[in-house]
Design an enzyme around this catalytic site. Sequence first.
Site, PDB file in Angstrom:
ATOM      1  N   CYS A 197       0.875  -1.156   0.000  1.00 32.61           N
ATOM      2  CA  CYS A 197       0.000   0.000   0.000  1.00 32.61           C
ATOM      3  C   CYS A 197       0.918   1.213   0.000  1.00 32.61           C
ATOM      4  CB  CYS A 197      -0.841   0.047   1.268  1.00 32.61           C
ATOM      5  SG  CYS A 197      -1.964  -1.364   1.444  1.00 32.61           S
ATOM      6  N   GLY A 206      -1.482   1.447  -4.842  1.00 32.84           N
ATOM      7  CA  GLY A 206      -2.767   0.854  -4.493  1.00 32.84           C
ATOM      8  C   GLY A 206      -3.906   1.716  -4.984  1.00 32.84           C
ATOM      9  N   ASN A 234       1.467  -0.247   5.757  1.00 35.43           N
ATOM     10  CA  ASN A 234       1.858  -0.915   4.520  1.00 35.43           C
ATOM     11  C   ASN A 234       2.586  -2.200   4.906  1.00 35.43           C
ATOM     12  OD1 ASN A 234       4.377  -0.238   1.954  1.00 35.43           O
ATOM     13  ND2 ASN A 234       2.717  -1.683   1.956  1.00 35.43           N
ATOM     14  N   GLY A 235       2.050  -3.322   4.472  1.00 37.15           N
ATOM     15  CA  GLY A 235       2.681  -4.600   4.802  1.00 37.15           C
ATOM     16  C   GLY A 235       1.618  -5.634   5.155  1.00 37.15           C
ATOM     17  N   TYR A 248       9.056  -4.176  -9.686  1.00 34.51           N
ATOM     18  CA  TYR A 248       7.767  -3.759 -10.221  1.00 34.51           C
ATOM     19  C   TYR A 248       7.017  -2.692  -9.416  1.00 34.51           C
ATOM     20  CZ  TYR A 248       2.846  -4.109 -11.572  1.00 34.51           C
ATOM     21  OH  TYR A 248       1.578  -3.820 -11.972  1.00 34.51           O
ATOM     22  N   ASP A 306       9.352  -7.852 -20.285  1.00 34.27           N
ATOM     23  CA  ASP A 306       8.468  -7.475 -19.176  1.00 34.27           C
ATOM     24  C   ASP A 306       9.246  -7.563 -17.884  1.00 34.27           C
ATOM     25  OD1 ASP A 306       6.226  -6.577 -17.934  1.00 34.27           O
ATOM     26  OD2 ASP A 306       4.906  -8.188 -18.590  1.00 34.27           O
ATOM     27  N   ASP A 307       8.737  -6.907 -16.838  1.00 34.24           N
ATOM     28  CA  ASP A 307       9.447  -6.973 -15.551  1.00 34.24           C
ATOM     29  C   ASP A 307       9.278  -8.335 -14.907  1.00 34.24           C
ATOM     30  OD1 ASP A 307       7.024  -6.724 -13.523  1.00 34.24           O
ATOM     31  OD2 ASP A 307       6.706  -5.319 -15.154  1.00 34.24           O
TER      32      ASP A 307
HETATM   33  P1  AMP Z   1       0.283 -12.046 -15.538  1.00 38.93           P
HETATM   34  O1  AMP Z   1       1.506 -12.836 -15.849  1.00 38.93           O
HETATM   35  O2  AMP Z   1      -0.749 -12.047 -16.587  1.00 38.93           O
HETATM   36  O3  AMP Z   1      -0.309 -12.402 -14.199  1.00 38.93           O
HETATM   37  O4  AMP Z   1       0.709 -10.530 -15.400  1.00 38.93           O
HETATM   38  C1  AMP Z   1       2.003 -10.180 -15.272  1.00 38.93           C
HETATM   39  C2  AMP Z   1       2.092  -8.697 -15.409  1.00 38.93           C
HETATM   40  O5  AMP Z   1       1.548  -8.095 -14.261  1.00 38.93           O
HETATM   41  C3  AMP Z   1       3.502  -8.269 -15.535  1.00 38.93           C
HETATM   42  O6  AMP Z   1       3.520  -7.398 -16.628  1.00 38.93           O
HETATM   43  C4  AMP Z   1       3.808  -7.522 -14.289  1.00 38.93           C
HETATM   44  O7  AMP Z   1       4.268  -6.250 -14.611  1.00 38.93           O
HETATM   45  C5  AMP Z   1       2.495  -7.344 -13.588  1.00 38.93           C
HETATM   46  N1  AMP Z   1       2.566  -7.771 -12.167  1.00 38.93           N
HETATM   47  C6  AMP Z   1       3.504  -7.437 -11.312  1.00 38.93           C
HETATM   48  N2  AMP Z   1       3.222  -7.889 -10.086  1.00 38.93           N
HETATM   49  C7  AMP Z   1       2.114  -8.566 -10.156  1.00 38.93           C
HETATM   50  C8  AMP Z   1       1.346  -9.270  -9.207  1.00 38.93           C
HETATM   51  N3  AMP Z   1       1.674  -9.261  -7.924  1.00 38.93           N
HETATM   52  N4  AMP Z   1       0.266  -9.919  -9.631  1.00 38.93           N
HETATM   53  C9  AMP Z   1      -0.054  -9.873 -10.911  1.00 38.93           C
HETATM   54  N5  AMP Z   1       0.614  -9.179 -11.841  1.00 38.93           N
HETATM   55  C10 AMP Z   1       1.695  -8.522 -11.484  1.00 38.93           C
END
Ligand code: AMP
Length: 500
Positions: A2, A28, A100-101, A255, A361-362
Site C-alpha cells: 500500500c 494501491g 503498509n505490509g 515492479y 516485461d518486468d
Molecule cells: P500475468 O503474468 O498475466 O499475471 O501478469 C504479469 C504482469 O503483471 C507483468 O507485466 C507484471 O508487470 C504485472 N505484475 C507485477 N506484479 C504482479 C502481481 N503481484 N500480480 C499480478 N501481476 C503482477
Amino acid sequence: MCGILAVSGFRDAIQDLYDGLIVLQHRGQDAAGIVTYNNQFHLKKANGMVRDVFHAQSLDRLRGPMGIGHVRYPTAGCSSEFEAQPFFVNSPFGIALAHNGNLTNAKELSRDLLHTDFRHLNTTSDSEVLLNVFALALQKQRPIKLQPEHIFRAVRTVHRRCRGSYSAVALIGGQGIVAFRDPYGIRPLQLGKRKYGMKEEFMLCSENTVLRPLGYEFVRDLLPGECVFIDRKNKVHARVCKRGHLAPCSFEWVYLAAPDSILDNVSVYKARIRMGESLAPQIRTAGIHIDSVIPIPDSSRAAAAGLADKLKIRYREGFVKNRYIGRTFIMPGQALRQRSLHFKIHPIELEFRGNNVLLVDDSIVRGNTSRKIVEMARESGAKKVYFASASPPLTGPCPYGVDIPTTEELIGSNHSIEEIREMIGADGLYYAKVEDMVKAIRVGNRKLQRLCTGCFNGRYSTPDITKKILLQLGSNRNVTRETGDAKEEEEEGARAMTLI
Ligand code: AMP
C-alpha cells in the site's frame, strides 16, 4: 503493498496529503483515506482512487497541520470499504494508523487482543490489529504527559509481538506523528523535510517520489526497527527500538515502486536498467536475430532500455498503454482483471510487421498478460516473437503484502521454462537469474546485504515463514478473491440489467 504518508507542519496539511496520495497511487488503487487533526480528528476514507474519494467539500473539512494518508491495495484482508485506512481507536489520546505490509501472526494477535486484552476489533484487517497492539502498549504505560520514551517503548512491544512486514504511520491526537518500520525493513519508509520560515515541516512517505514535487527534500530512509516521533512542536525524536537486519522486498525494485524513487539508497530506475542488462549474455548465447527490443509498458521500460543498449539493438515502443485503466492486477477479482486486460494495451502495428521482436516485461506472474501480448505481436505481423522477463520465475506467494497469487496460480511454480515458453506462445523465453537480480539491486548500495527473494526462491526475510503460513495465506486469499468475484459478477449482472 500500500502507500502511506504523514505530514507534520504549521499550516493545513490536507493539500500535501491529497497530492502526495495522488503521487503514491501506483501503490494501491483499491481505497484511499486521510485523517487530519486540529483539536479534533477529521476522517475521510472510502473505496476507489484518490481523485474519486476526495472532493472539494471533504478537502475543506479535513483541517489541521498534521495528518496521515493511505492508498490501499487489497492483500490478506477483504476489499470492503470498512477496511479502508487509516484505522482509528479512541484510547489512549485517540490514535489513527495507516499500514503498509502484512502481519503473518494477525490471527493469533487478534485472538489475544479479544480474549486477554479485551480489545474488540471491527474488521478482519491486520492493520487494525497492528493499531490495537500499539495503542494497548501505549495505554499500559498510563502516560499522562506523553514523552518520546512512551512511544519508543510501545513500538518495542509492537516489534516483540508483531511478525511479518509493517511500515506504519500514526497520528496521536494532540501529541504528534509516529512512524515505524519492522526490524527487517521489508516495506520502505522515508523522511523528508521542508523549510517554513525559520522552522521545518516534515513528511514521512513510502517512496521519495512524493517529496520533490511537494517541495520537500529527502532526509533519509528509516532504519529497520526504527521509530520516528515528531512531537506537536515539530521536533523530531528517533530511536532504533529493535536492532534489525535490513532485508527489503526485491519486488519493490522489480515492479512495485515508481522508477524515480530511491529506496534504501538504491535507485529503482537504475536497478531496473541493470536487471535488463543482466539478460544480455543469455540472449547473445541463444544466437537469435532480433530487429528490435520492445518493452511492455510501463514498468519494464528501463529494463528493456538496458538490455537493448547491451545488445546494441534498437529500442522501440511497440505498445500504447491506456493510462486511464489502472494496473490490472490491483483490481480485485478475476472477472474485472481479465476484462480490463483487453483494453489496457494496444500494439503499434508498424513496429511489428515483418520484424523479429524481443518483448521485455518486468515479471511473468500468471502468464495471462504475456500470452496476450505475444498474440498481439503476432497478429500485428511479427515474424518471430521472443520474450524476456527482467526478474526470475515467480514460484511462491508473498506473506508480506504483495498480491502475488497462490503457488498453484503462478505459472513459474509448476512449469519448466520450456513449458512456459510454449504456454505463452513465444519463440524463445529468457528469465533473469535470482543472483543477477539481487546483484542489479545491490550494486546501488553495497551495505544492503540481504533482500527478500521469497517469491522467487523461498528465501523470505523473516524466520517465521513456514509452509503452513504460506498455505494459510493462500486459503485466505482464495476466500477473499471468490467473494470479490461473486460480488463483481453480481454487480455486472445488475449493470447489464440496467442497460436492458
Ligand atoms: P500475468 O503474468 O498475466 O499475471 O501478469 C504479469 C504482469 O503483471 C507483468 O507485466 C507484471 O508487470 C504485472 N505484475 C507485477 N506484479 C504482479 C502481481 N503481484 N500480480 C499480478 N501481476 C503482477
